[in-house]
Enzyme design. Structure first.
Site, PDB file in Angstrom:
ATOM      1  N   SER A  67       0.807  -1.135  -0.111  1.00 31.82           N
ATOM      2  CA  SER A  67       0.133   0.040  -0.043  1.00 31.82           C
ATOM      3  C   SER A  67       0.913   1.193  -0.101  1.00 31.82           C
ATOM      4  O   SER A  67       1.798   1.320  -0.961  1.00 31.82           O
ATOM      5  CB  SER A  67      -0.999  -0.004   1.245  1.00 31.82           C
ATOM      6  OG  SER A  67      -1.981   1.109   1.068  1.00 31.82           O
TER       7      SER A  67
ATOM      8  N   ASP B 160      -8.638  -6.825  -4.209  1.00 29.96           N
ATOM      9  CA  ASP B 160      -8.426  -5.409  -4.076  1.00 29.96           C
ATOM     10  C   ASP B 160      -9.290  -4.550  -4.786  1.00 29.96           C
ATOM     11  O   ASP B 160      -9.013  -4.334  -5.913  1.00 29.96           O
ATOM     12  CB  ASP B 160      -6.861  -5.214  -4.086  1.00 29.96           C
ATOM     13  CG  ASP B 160      -6.257  -3.959  -3.668  1.00 29.96           C
ATOM     14  OD1 ASP B 160      -7.330  -3.085  -3.145  1.00 29.96           O
ATOM     15  OD2 ASP B 160      -5.245  -3.911  -3.192  1.00 29.96           O
TER      16      ASP B 160
ATOM     17  N   HIS C 232      -7.896  -5.474   0.108  1.00 24.08           N
ATOM     18  CA  HIS C 232      -6.622  -4.696   0.190  1.00 24.08           C
ATOM     19  C   HIS C 232      -5.702  -5.098   1.321  1.00 24.08           C
ATOM     20  O   HIS C 232      -4.602  -5.304   0.992  1.00 24.08           O
ATOM     21  CB  HIS C 232      -6.967  -3.195  -0.078  1.00 24.08           C
ATOM     22  CG  HIS C 232      -5.686  -2.356  -0.080  1.00 24.08           C
ATOM     23  ND1 HIS C 232      -4.615  -2.325  -1.060  1.00 24.08           N
ATOM     24  CD2 HIS C 232      -5.025  -1.586   0.983  1.00 24.08           C
ATOM     25  CE1 HIS C 232      -3.714  -1.269  -0.686  1.00 24.08           C
ATOM     26  NE2 HIS C 232      -4.059  -1.078   0.507  1.00 24.08           N
ATOM     27  N   ASP C 233      -6.388  -5.462   2.034  1.00 28.29           N
ATOM     28  CA  ASP C 233      -5.751  -5.664   3.511  1.00 28.29           C
ATOM     29  C   ASP C 233      -4.983  -7.065   3.757  1.00 28.29           C
ATOM     30  O   ASP C 233      -4.478  -7.777   4.117  1.00 28.29           O
ATOM     31  CB  ASP C 233      -6.612  -5.681   4.826  1.00 28.29           C
ATOM     32  CG  ASP C 233      -6.340  -4.517   5.379  1.00 28.29           C
ATOM     33  OD1 ASP C 233      -5.597  -3.567   4.934  1.00 28.29           O
ATOM     34  OD2 ASP C 233      -7.366  -4.161   6.291  1.00 28.29           O
TER      35      ASP C 233
END
Length: 411
Positions: free
Chosen positions: A172, A331, A360-361
């Site tokens: 990220s 994501d 995303h995580d």
């Protein structure tokens, strides 16, 4: 562990003994991406630091932690860059990757991680005291960029005695820093691993960040960033965090974890509402600062590998550092296409896709698959280094990954 001879005794201290941190669970039985967050670490102080915007910060502090030992030649450094709300304590959010014999092998590498410039976990940021006024910077803290963060990190590791960066890893916002490390000329970098990031912030990500900032600005306690530490804009920051948490996960992940269940204590509240409210509350308990949130989300918006360097695609085509670019299939914040854009144009890039519903995580939660990719890439870099003196060409390294991982390699 290397001692910092340049640190002021007043500001430099040892972190307490390391503790093993397990992944926490939250309402709805959804794993949290972070463990205990704090400002522990060592601090290096710089008299002055000039930002890209031209502003000069005085008495800049950089909070960092290290694991392993820097070798005599100073060339076994591994830099790990944290995401938006992370800190220098790598053990709190990637403990599964860190340690002897693990992907980030501390018997082999000197691992370094620092809180970013503009953060609120020890490095100079909006919560710091402005030496010119004697008061907190607050809303007066100048704009910083991803490049500013990287340059400060480089200054720290140089003082620690590093002469070369064996690899840089981040996901990220950390992936953006890793990409910049591969572009900069602060010191040689052997390889870059960028997870769930892009080469430039797109309108999609900028728009999501702006919505979160407006939630903070709408809190009456914001006061232009000049709020009292005892009365911060907690509600606005909590809403911003709730917005962010939705973008960090996915529709497929939410349904089996929450469904349409309501809470036993409040029949009018769905379980997913309770989970998001809990995340907003926990963000406050983690001590994250609203002005830092504004500063860092705007820093991400500044991210563009082509900015000031020429045409974006042409800049990517000149990227010469070997790089592993990885995506999480679900994501929605930094879609796979963002990473494919990098892989298509960077000559020495390889792209790997991790199949996961975590969104995303996933770059934090899918540690088994991430660890497999990191191990393979670093093994390939080591092989390339050993073969430089050999006359014969070396075949591209083979990356053995678990079945949920697909890969596309141009190496």
């Amino acid at each position: 562990q290397v001692e910092c001879a340049t640190c002021s005794p007043k500001h430099s201290r040892r972190a307490p003994p390391n503790t093993s941190l397990k992944t926490m669970t939250t309402p709805g039985n959804m794993a949290d991406e972070y463990g205990t967050m704090n400002s522990d670490g060592e601090t290096m102080v710089f008299d002055e630091f000039t930002l890209e915007c031209g502003r000069i910060l005085k008495n800049v502090e950089a909070r960092y932690r290290t694991w392993g030992t820097l070798n005599a030649s100073g060339d076994n450094l591994g830099v790990v860059c944290h995401a938006l709300t992370g800190n220098a304590n790598l053990e709190a959010w990637w403990s599964e990757l860190l340690g002897e014999g693990k992907a980030l092998d501390t018997s082999k590498y000197f691992i370094f991680c620092s809180n970013v410039l503009g953060g609120c976990y020890g490095t100079t940021g909006p919560t710091s005291i402005n030496p010119e006024t004697g008061m907190r910077y607050g809303g007066d803290f100048p704009p910083v960029t991803i490049r500013d963060m990287v340059r400060l990190q480089a200054e720290v590791v140089k003082r620690l005695g590093a002469t070369l960066v064996a690899f840089v890893l981040g996901g990220s916002m950390g992936g953006m820093q890793a990409l910049e490390w591969g572009m900069c000329d602060h010191m040689p970098v052997n390889g870059v691993i960028s997870l769930c990031a892009s080469g430039r912030h797109h309108p999609w990500q900028i728009g999501i960040g702006e919505c979160q900032r407006q939630a903070i600005f709408a809190d009456p306690l914001w006061r232009g960033g000049h709020y009292s530490p005892e009365a911060p804009p907690e509600r606005g920051l909590a809403v911003a965090r709730m917005m962010a948490m939705v973008t960090y996960r996915t529709h497929p992940a939410y349904w089996p974890k929450f469904g349409r269940q309501t809470c036993a204590k409040d029949e009018e509240a769905f379980e997913v509402e309770r989970y998001l409210r809990h995340q907003g509350k926990r963000f406050k308990e983690r001590g994250f600062d609203a002005a830092s949130y504004i500063t860092l989300t705007r820093a991400m918006d500044s991210h563009d590998l082509g900015r000031g360097r020429g045409d974006y695609i042409e800049v990517l085509q000149k990227y010469s550092t070997p790089i592993l670019v990885a995506s999480i299939s679900s994501d929605v914040l930094y879609p796979v296409e963002d990473q494919l854009e990098l892989a298509r144009h960077i000559p020495c890039a390889q792209h790997h896709l991790i199949q996961s519903d975590e969104g995303h995580d996933g770059f934090l939660l899918e540690h088994i698959h991430v660890g497999t990719l990191v191990r393979g890439f670093l093994s390939g870099l080591e092989g390339r280094s050993r073969s430089r003196a050999a006359p014969a060409a070396v075949a591209p390294p083979a990356y053995v990954a678990a079945s949920p991982v697909a890969h596309h390699s141009k190496l």
